[in-house]
Design a protein around this motif. Structure first.
Motif: not given
Length: 331
Positions: A29, A32-33, A35-37, A39-40, A44, A70
């Motif tokens: 990904l 990317a932020p 948080r997005a990493i 989540a994937a 958390d 990021v």
């Protein structure tokens, strides 16, 4: 590379499971932020922070823009080198720790068993173990031999039977062995004629029999053997290695002994006196003076006597002269 194989490779380098998932998500990904990493990767909060921090410390990830949220992976060469070194150091430390733990266990728990490496055999059991030793030999027997002798009926027959089976037998005899009444004719010479390799030293340090590389039989002391009739049975250990080295050193220093040969002719009185003076420890100058000859003549006579006896040096000449009775009165 699949995520499973990547995760396995990272774990071998010491990267935790959560950090492995986050790194795999980064490769898919990023940039990317975080948080997005997370989540994937299914992470958390504190778990994500710890996993990302682990990757940063390992030199595998960093912020794409300084101070930003990021994140992205970074070229792994330097980081992997550091990880590999750390892992090598950890493995070495683990090896030392495990080895030290076992050594502690051995000292505390196995020490009582160390006695089984050396067994004491006494009395009638000595004869039985000696016969078992000769019967069990498969390749070679190495022996240092000297009186006093424990009566062992059939000992010579056992040795001859072992030689007949093709077992190599190397024996270093002490001078006392050759002089022991009847031993030369009844025990030593029959074995030599059967193929035994024999050598002689003025004395041997211990009475010893080594059976193959399996074990050794050691008299407690040459002087005490006839009193205590006891021996040690030494199993494979450092002591057995030392005994093997002792035998080989004695073998190298000993003189070849070929057993029965044709008896040389008579000995002139002057040569008999020469041998007596030599055996008594007289110097060359004293011997030459007592015989009324020059040192050159003395050396020539010694060379002739050594040639007649097949001796390589004076010690061997003295042994052979004793065997042939040249030092006995009236010959």
């Amino acid at each position: 590379m699949t995520n499973a194989r990547l995760g396995e490779a990272l774990r071998l380098l010491g990267i935790g499971e959560a950090a492995c998932r986050v790194y795999a998500a980064l490769l898919e990904l990023a940039p990317a932020p975080l948080r997005a990493i997370g989540a994937a990767a299914g992470a958390d909060g504190a778990e994500l922070a710890a996993a990302y921090g682990e990757l940063v410390d390992a030199g595998l990830a960093s912020a794409a823009v300084e101070g930003g949220d990021v994140v992205a992976p970074v070229p792994p060469a330097a980081g992997l080198e550091i990880l590999a070194r750390h892992r090598t150091a950890e493995l070495e430390a683990s090896r030392l720790a495990v080895g030290g733990a076992f050594e502690s266990f051995r000292r505390q728990r196995l020490a009582p068993l160390d006695g089984h490496l050396v067994e004491v055999v006494t009395g009638d059991a000595v004869g039985r173990r000696m016969r078992q030793a000769w019967a069990s030999a498969r390749e070679q027997i190495r022996q240092l031999e000297s009186p006093p002798y424990v009566p062992l009926p059939g000992a010579t027959d056992d040795a001859l039977a072992t030689l007949a089976r093709g077992v190599t037998q190397r024996v270093v005899y002490s001078r006392a062995s050759l002089e022991h009444p009847g031993h030369l004719k009844e025990a030593i010479e029959p074995c030599i004629e059967a193929g035994e390799q024999a050598r002689v030293l003025p004395s041997v340090p211990v009475k010893l029999v080594i059976i193959d590389e399996a074990y050794a039989l050691v008299s407690l002391s040459i002087k005490e053997t006839d009193v205590h009739n006891a021996m040690l049975v030494v199993q494979p250990c450092g002591l057995l290695s030392a005994l093997v080295a002792l035998f080989e050193q004695s073998w190298q220093n000993a003189l070849p002994f070929h057993g029965r040969t044709a008896l040389p002719g008579g000995l002139a009185p002057a040569d008999r006196r020469l041998l007596w003076l030599l055996a008594g420890g007289a110097s060359d100058d004293v011997i030459a003076r007592e015989l009324g000859i020059s040192r050159r003549t003395l050396f020539r006579r010694l060379q002739v006597l050594m040639a007649r006896l097949g001796a390589a040096n004076r010690f061997q000449m003295a042994l052979q002269a004793q065997r042939y009775g040249w030092l006995s009165p009236g010959r």
